[in-house]
Design an enzyme around this catalytic site. Structure first.
Site, mmCIF file in Angstrom:
data_model
loop_
_atom_site.group_PDB
_atom_site.id
_atom_site.type_symbol
_atom_site.label_atom_id
_atom_site.label_comp_id
_atom_site.label_asym_id
_atom_site.label_seq_id
_atom_site.Cartn_x
_atom_site.Cartn_y
_atom_site.Cartn_z
ATOM 1 N N GLU A 37 -8.333 0.227 1.495
ATOM 2 C CA GLU A 37 -7.943 0.149 2.909
ATOM 3 C C GLU A 37 -8.742 1.113 3.786
ATOM 4 O OE1 GLU A 37 -3.990 0.125 5.808
ATOM 5 O OE2 GLU A 37 -3.781 -0.171 3.654
ATOM 6 N N GLU A 95 -4.108 1.401 -8.712
ATOM 7 C CA GLU A 95 -5.403 1.771 -8.115
ATOM 8 C C GLU A 95 -5.269 3.040 -7.289
ATOM 9 O OE1 GLU A 95 -9.397 1.374 -6.426
ATOM 10 O OE2 GLU A 95 -8.475 0.308 -8.108
ATOM 11 N N GLN A 149 0.835 -1.199 0.000
ATOM 12 C CA GLN A 149 0.000 0.000 0.000
ATOM 13 C C GLN A 149 0.875 1.255 0.000
ATOM 14 O OE1 GLN A 149 -2.210 2.406 -0.317
ATOM 15 N NE2 GLN A 149 -3.808 1.532 0.977
#
Length: 299
Positions: free
Chosen positions: A97, A130, A55
């Site tokens: 997330e 993304e 991430q």
């Protein structure tokens, strides 16, 4: 509308049961029932999901997270998260997330999710691409994401441009921000100055002068236009100072040509009147850097 929504949720629960059956442990797209799972919305237990180490986002604003949690409490999770399957009933986040964290915050047990079957490189690429598309990433987070895609997936700027749908020049401008002093990068991440300020500051080569300009921007609240004028003033002073450096001796000119031939790139040599100087070896990519390492027997 209500019947359709109910059918969709029931389908999600049915597929969730399928995933918990050890005899239907789907590991690849070729496995039995994989077509029923991959790409469909499935209710997954939050405890079966772990966060993605790839991430790119490192900071989550607590206020906006609380606002999202309130919205989810009232309306539910409107946009499913995306996960990849790790092992039997174990999943890892690819994207979503904030939705995942907000759902845990209000005590939800499950969350709607799309399941992907991907290896680590595919997971990294999906997570970074993304997140790059999001509007709330700061310029440095975007720059680091671009850099990670290039380094860890071995993409060129042209390939990266195709992946994220951005012009190559846009990507190059973001990557240049990583040349700024870490203090200035932190300032950009904290929102003290924007990308326009950063792009202007890159034109100052001397780090001390760059930091001095950064302090002036903060203290005076300079706009991007005012920052550009400040940078022009400072770079003009730099150019004047450089012009006072003595003429480069002939031995350096000759050596520069030989070095350029050796490294296959234009070598920049700067020399002062006292004999001291600096040699700069440019490189255009990771592969080019590795080539120079080999020439120096450093690989």
């Amino acid at each position: 509308m209500t019947k359709k929504a109910g059918k969709k949720q029931a389908l999600g629960r049915g597929l969730s049961a399928l995933l918990k059956d050890p005899e239907n442990d789907i590991q690849s797209a070729e496995d039995k029932n994989a077509d029923k799972v991959v790409g469909n919305i499935i209710e997954l237990e939050l405890d079966a999901i772990e966060v993605n180490p790839f991430q790119p986002r490192t900071h989550f604003n607590e206020d906006t997270l609380n606002e999202l949690a309130t919205s989810i409490k009232e309306l539910g999770v409107i946009q499913p998260i995306t996960v990849r399957k790790l092992s039997f009933n174990r999943y890892q986040l690819i994207s979503g997330e904030r939705r995942y964290r907000a759902s845990k915050k209000i005590g939800l047990k499950t969350i709607p999710a799309y399941i992907r079957i991907a290896n680590d490189n595919e997971s990294l690429e999906m997570a970074l691409v993304e997140n790059i598309q999001r509007h709330d990433l700061d310029p440095i987070e975007i720059s680091l994401s671009y850099q990670r895609l290039m380094d860890e997936i071995s993409l060129t700027q042209e390939q990266l441009s195709d992946r994220v749908g951005k012009k190559r020049s846009t990507i190059a401008n973001y990557l240049r921000l990583l040349k700024l002093d870490p203090i200035i990068q932190t300032g950009m991440r904290d929102g003290f100055l924007g990308m326009g300020h950063g792009r202007a500051l890159i034109n100052i080569e001397d780090i001390d002068i760059q930091l001095d300009a950064y302090e002036q921007i903060i203290e005076k609240g300079l706009s991007v236009r005012a920052t550009e004028e400040l940078v022009r003033s400072l770079t003009n002073k730099q150019s004047t100072a450089k012009s006072k450096i003595s003429v480069v001796p002939e031995y350096i000119n000759q050596g520069s040509e030989r070095l350029s031939d050796f490294f296959g790139a234009k070598i920049d040599i700067k020399a002062a009147a006292n004999g001291k100087g600096k040699i700069s070896i440019p490189f255009s990519s990771k592969e080019d850097f590795k080539r120079i390492q080999k020439l120096l027997n450093l690989d």
